[in-house]
Design an enzyme around this catalytic site. Structure first.
Site: not given
Ligand SMILES: N=C(N)NCC[C@H]1O[C@@H](n2cnc3c(N)ncnc32)[C@H](O)[C@@H]1O
Length: 423
Positions: A101, A107, A110, A157, A200, A209, A358
């Site tokens: 985070h 960043d 972003r 989240e 995001e 991911e 980033h």
């Molecule tokens: N590449 C990224 N932008 N990653 C950000 C990912 C953020 O979203 C959250 N996250 C990812 N997938 C999910 C989901 N299916 N549901 C809730 N939160 C999510 C994760 O815990 C992190 O805080």
């Protein structure tokens, strides 16, 4: 050409039989192709990802994640159930700490872009219902409450960060507008449909991911007809490039270290350093050998989860500078349509001509660099193949041909190479 099997003495006696979970097409000369169900004899495991195996007398490197051990009954042992194919414990565990985070919030390019999207649409956001999917610390939700007047923002989240996000919402006096829901977006229940789904979700090379799957499932379930997706669309961009310093540092280094000839280590260096993409690459504009090309474009309103299994793009580059062609570099841009018809679109471009982010860029190093000349063309295809087992991973396969403008015989060549990210 694949390595023919040496005589029996060379075979490691501790060989183990594995069964292929799915097809694999070799891309390097030292890799071994196989089909789903093939029984391979694994002779060595030089790395967790790549093993040395044999199939019908031919030996080569194989991706370990494509294999499973065959149990006595010959039935597929459900070891996938032992390991979650989404690796969610590790994934959400990593987002339960501040490191990622902090990286995302630090960043500026972003985070300021998302702020700009909210600010430039603040009027239209009045009385709207918003979902912030994967809100992390809640920054986007806080921007909505601070810069506009939505009726409610559902900040979703899945990681343990959500409990802190609730505190941040309260700390900043936004609890009237922002409701934090802890859980996976695919599983939580919202009390109503939403007008805007903002997230995001972008990973390295745009898709790593595969959080985008969660965004699409949430879109189908919670976005009202005519609602807005932010980002609205995305593009993956590719460019042929020189990467002199990376090549010098990882490959040329072995030619004369301290006056000695260490070139027998170069095949190992190739396997260890150039088999996977380099995520943290920063390409300079001068490293680009041609005008970049958008190879894959995603429309977030029509994209379907099934489309993510295999995404293909084509490219045709006209070389603009004579240089050594070491590989390809990729980056992405996402676009945020205005809530007002005809309003300005905001974009977040992670390429070399924008503020660094980033994500930086992703470098795909070829096995053999080749000199290209102004006027040459480099054309081919890119395929993003989602890992059939590890659902947050993919393999990027590049196929290219060089059509030399000069009559230099070894200049008209091409190749194919697959890059696992990461399994
Ligand atoms: N590449 C990224 N932008 N990653 C950000 C990912 C953020 O979203 C959250 N996250 C990812 N997938 C999910 C989901 N299916 N549901 C809730 N939160 C999510 C994760 O815990 C992190 O805080």
């Amino acid at each position: 050409m694949q390595t023919e099997k040496e005589d029996e003495d060379d075979v490691d006696v501790s060989s183990e039989e594995y069964v292929a979970r799915s097809d694999f097409t070799a891309s390097g000369t030292d890799q071994l192709s196989f089909s789903k169900g093939d029984r391979l004899l694994v002779h060595a495991k030089p790395s967790p990802e790549w093993w040395w195996a044999e199939l019908q007398g031919v030996i080569g490197y194989v991706p370990a994640s494509y294999l499973r051990q065959d149990d006595a009954g010959g039935e597929e042992e459900e070891d996938v159930s032992l390991e979650d194919p989404w690796q969610d414990e590790e994934y959400f565990g990593s987002y339960g700490t501040l490191r990622l985070h902090l990286e995302m919030l630090s960043d500026k390019s972003r985070t300021e872009t998302y702020r700009q999207v909210i600010l430039s649409n603040s009027g239209s956001l009045s009385n709207k219902v918003v979902m912030d999917l994967g809100c992390g610390t809640g920054i986007i939700s806080l921007f909505c409450a601070q810069l506009a007047s939505p009726s409610v923002v559902y900040a979703v989240e899945a990681s343990s960060m959500a409990e802190y996000t609730r505190q941040l919402v309260k700390q900043n006096g936004c609890e009237e507008v922002v409701t934090v829901l802890q859980g996976r977006a695919e599983e939580i229940e919202l009390p109503e449909q939403v007008d805007i789904l903002v997230s995001e979700w972008m990973g390295n090379c745009l898709l790593f991911e595969f959080m985008v799957e969660s965004v699409l499932l949430a879109r189908d379930r919670w976005l009202r007809d005519g609602g807005t997706m932010w980002p609205s669309s995305a593009a993956l961009t590719l460019v042929p490039c020189q990467a002199d310093s990376d090549y010098a540092e990882k490959m040329a280094f072995w030619e004369r270290p301290y006056g000695l000839d260490f070139t027998p280590l170069q095949p190992l260096a190739q396997q260890e350093f150039f088999t996977k993409p380099k995520f943290s690459h920063l390409i300079e504009p001068r490293d680009c050998l041609a005008a970049p090309c958008d190879v894959i474009c995603l429309d977030m309103y029509t994209l379907q989860v099934r489309d993510l299994e295999e995404m293909k793009g084509q490219f045709h580059f006209c070389v603009e500078k004579s240089a050594v062609f070491h590989g390809f570099t990729a980056w992405f841009t996402v676009y945020f349509d205005s809530l007002e018809a005809g309003g300005a679109t905001v974009d977040l471009n992670t390429g070399p001509n924008s503020e660094p982010t980033h994500w930086k860029q992703t470098l795909f190093m070829l096995d053999r660099p080749v000199t290209v000349y102004t006027g040459d063309s480099i054309s081919g295809t890119i395929v993003l193949h989602r890992n059939p087992v590890w659902r947050r991973h993919m393999t990027v396969t590049l196929h290219w041909n060089i059509n030399g403008s000069t009559d230099d015989p070894d200049n008209s060549q091409g190749g194919t190479k697959s890059f696992p990210m990461w399994r």
